[in-house]
Design a protein around this motif. Structure first.
Motif, PDB file in Angstrom:
ATOM      1  N   GLU A  66       0.756  -1.327  -0.121  1.00  0.00           N
ATOM      2  CA  GLU A  66      -0.084   0.017  -0.083  1.00  0.00           C
ATOM      3  C   GLU A  66       0.930   1.410  -0.197  1.00  0.00           C
ATOM      4  OE1 GLU A  66      -0.416  -2.583   2.208  1.00  0.00           O
ATOM      5  OE2 GLU A  66      -2.151  -3.383   0.708  1.00  0.00           O
ATOM      6  N   ASP A  67       1.846   1.190   0.917  1.00  0.00           N
ATOM      7  CA  ASP A  67       2.799   2.400   0.796  1.00  0.00           C
ATOM      8  C   ASP A  67       3.471   2.840  -0.460  1.00  0.00           C
ATOM      9  OD1 ASP A  67       2.370   3.144   3.484  1.00  0.00           O
ATOM     10  OD2 ASP A  67       4.242   2.697   4.251  1.00  0.00           O
ATOM     11  N   LYS A 109       3.219   5.887  -2.521  1.00  0.00           N
ATOM     12  CA  LYS A 109       4.597   6.826  -2.616  1.00  0.00           C
ATOM     13  C   LYS A 109       5.122   6.829  -4.240  1.00  0.00           C
ATOM     14  CE  LYS A 109       6.685   6.095   1.834  1.00  0.00           C
ATOM     15  NZ  LYS A 109       7.086   7.198   2.113  1.00  0.00           N
ATOM     16  N   MET A 110       4.762   5.750  -4.895  1.00  0.00           N
ATOM     17  CA  MET A 110       4.951   5.901  -6.435  1.00  0.00           C
ATOM     18  C   MET A 110       4.232   6.926  -7.159  1.00  0.00           C
ATOM     19  SD  MET A 110       4.574   2.498  -9.007  1.00  0.00           S
ATOM     20  CE  MET A 110       2.862   2.451  -9.372  1.00  0.00           C
ATOM     21  N   SER A 137      13.019  12.941   0.126  1.00  0.00           N
ATOM     22  CA  SER A 137      11.942  12.963   1.108  1.00  0.00           C
ATOM     23  C   SER A 137      10.914  11.704   0.942  1.00  0.00           C
ATOM     24  CB  SER A 137      11.124  14.341   1.303  1.00  0.00           C
ATOM     25  OG  SER A 137      10.351  14.250   2.179  1.00  0.00           O
ATOM     26  N   ILE A 138      10.563  11.766  -0.379  1.00  0.00           N
ATOM     27  CA  ILE A 138       9.309  10.955  -0.816  1.00  0.00           C
ATOM     28  C   ILE A 138       9.867   9.437  -0.396  1.00  0.00           C
ATOM     29  CG2 ILE A 138       7.870   9.983  -2.455  1.00  0.00           C
ATOM     30  CD1 ILE A 138       8.092  12.997  -3.800  1.00  0.00           C
ATOM     31  N   LEU A 139      11.088   9.274  -0.601  1.00  0.00           N
ATOM     32  CA  LEU A 139      11.379   7.731  -0.679  1.00  0.00           C
ATOM     33  C   LEU A 139      12.248   7.401   0.763  1.00  0.00           C
ATOM     34  CD1 LEU A 139      12.550   7.429  -4.270  1.00  0.00           C
ATOM     35  CD2 LEU A 139      10.854   6.147  -3.305  1.00  0.00           C
TER      36      LEU A 139
END
Lengths: 197, 197
Positions: free
Chosen positions: A150-151, A155-156, A192-194
Motif C-alpha cells: 500500500e505504501d 509513494k509511487m 523525502s518521498i523515498l
DNA sequence: TTTATTTAATTAACGCTGTTAATATATTGA
DNA sequence: TCAATATATTAACAGCGTTAATTAAATAAA
C-alpha cells in the motif's frame, strides 16, 4: 503488408520525423502544419492525406519519445543497484530528459487534445510512464520487505505527481528561477518521498 | 487620482471582467481578443489602448482569482482546527476550487507567457499560492513540535507539487478518468504526505 | 457658441494559423 | 498509348493577434 501500406507508412514517417525534430529543437510553439510539411519536403495539404489533423500527428510522437526517454533512463541508471536507490536514479534521469528536451514535456503534459476519447490509450501511457520505468524496483522493495504494497503504491504516485508538478512549474512558470535551485529541490523531494521510516 | 486615471482604470476593469467571465465559463480555449472585446462592449482594437497585448490582460486576472480562491478556501475551512487537519482541509478546498473552475487552473499553470521577465512577480505569486494559504498552519505545526522546520518546508513543497501535478493530469490529461478516482487519490496523497511518523 | 485641437474608438489590413475544395500531376491498369 | 485512379499541390476560407489609417468624440481656445 502490401506496397501501398509500406508507402503510406513511409509517408507518415516523414511527417512524424519532421514533427519530432521541431519538438526537440524549437518546441511546441514552433509547430505548425506548414512548418512540419516544409521540413518533411511536402506541401501542407499533403499532411491531411496521412493524418486526420495536426494534433493526431503530434501525438504520434509520444511513443517514440517515450522509447527514447526509456533508453536514456536505462543507460543513466544501469550501474545503480535495484531498490530505492534505483528508483531515485530513475526519477532523476526522467527529470533530466524533460529538462534536456522541454518540447517533449510540453507534448506529454501541456498540449491540448481534440478528441479525448480517441486518445485515452496515449493519455494513459503518459500518466503511467514513470511507473512503468520504475515498476520493477518498486516490486523489489515490496519483495525485500523494505515497504508494504500500500505504501509503495501511494509513494509511487506521490513521486510521479511531484515530479510532474515541479517540471510544470519550472518549465512553464520558471519557478524556481535557476536550474541549481530546481535541481536541489528535485533532490530534496525525491529523498523525502523515498525516505524509509 | 485624476479623472483620466479613473476612466482608464474603469476601462481596464471592463476588459478584465469580460476576460474573467470567459475564463470561468468556457475556459482558456474560448479566450480571444475579439471575444473579450465583444463581451466588454468595445471593438477589439480598443483593448490595445489599455493593455500591451492579450496575455498581459489575461494575467491581470490572476490576482482577482487568487482572492476569490482564498475567500473560498477560508469559508470551506473555517471550522477546522489549526494544524495538520487544517492543512488537509485547505489542500482539499484548493483543489476543489480549480476543479470547479478549470479555466483558472489553465490560467495559473498552463497559459504561455510572452515576457517572462516582466511577469516574474505574478509567476512567484502563482507558485507560492498554496504556501501562502497554509503558511500559518505549518508554522503552528512547527511551534507545537508536531514537526521540525526542515521537514515542514519539504512537505509543504511536496504537497504543493503533488496537487499541481494531479490537477494537471486530471484537467489536461483526463487521468484518472473519473472524478471519484481522482478525489480518492487526492485524499490518499494528502494523508500520506501529511502523515506524522 | 463655434471652431480648432487633442483624445479615444473603429474599421481595414497584414501575416499568421488549421483545414477543406478544387485543381494539377503522377501512377496504375487495360 | 490511353483511360482511370490515386496522390500532391495551389487556392481559398474562417479564425487568430496585432498595427496603421480613419472616423467619431471630447476638450480647449477664440
Amino acid at each position: 503488408m502490401g506496397n501501398k501500406e509500406i508507402q503510406e507508412q513511409r509517408m507518415r514517417g516523414y511527417f512524424i520525423q519532421a514533427t519530432k525534430e521541431i519538438l526537440k529543437g524549437e518546441g511546441l510553439k514552433s509547430i505548425s502544419v506548414r512548418n512540419i510539411a516544409d521540413r518533411a519536403g511536402y506541401s501542407y495539404a499533403t499532411l491531411y492525406n496521412y493524418f486526420k489533423d495536426v494534433r493526431d500527428l503530434i501525438f504520434e510522437c509520444v511513443v517514440d519519445f517515450q522509447e527514447e526517454c526509456e533508453t536514456f533512463v536505462i543507460s543513466e541508471t544501469e550501474k545503480t543497484p535495484a531498490g530505492i536507490e534505483k528508483i531515485k536514479s530513475i526519477a532523476k534521469a526522467y527529470v533530466k530528459y524533460f529538462i534536456q528536451y522541454p518540447g517533449t514535456f510540453e507534448l506529454f503534459f501541456l498540449e491540448k487534445i481534440n478528441d479525448v476519447a480517441n486518445k485515452q490509450p496515449t493519455l494513459k501511457l503518459i500518466s503511467n510512464f514513470l511507473d512503468r520505468l520504475s515498476n520493477n524496483d518498486w516490486e523489489y522493495c515490496i519483495d525485500t520487505k523494505v515497504m508494504n504494497k500500500e505504501d509503495a503504491k501511494v509513494k509511487m504516485n506521490t513521486l510521479n505527481f511531484t515530479l510532474v508538478g515541479m517540471l510544470l512549474l519550472y518549465i512553464n512558470r520558471r519557478q524556481p528561477e535557476t536550474y541549481k535551485e530546481f535541481s536541489e529541490e528535485i533532490e530534496n523531494q525525491i529523498n523525502s518521498i523515498l525516505e524509509v521510516k
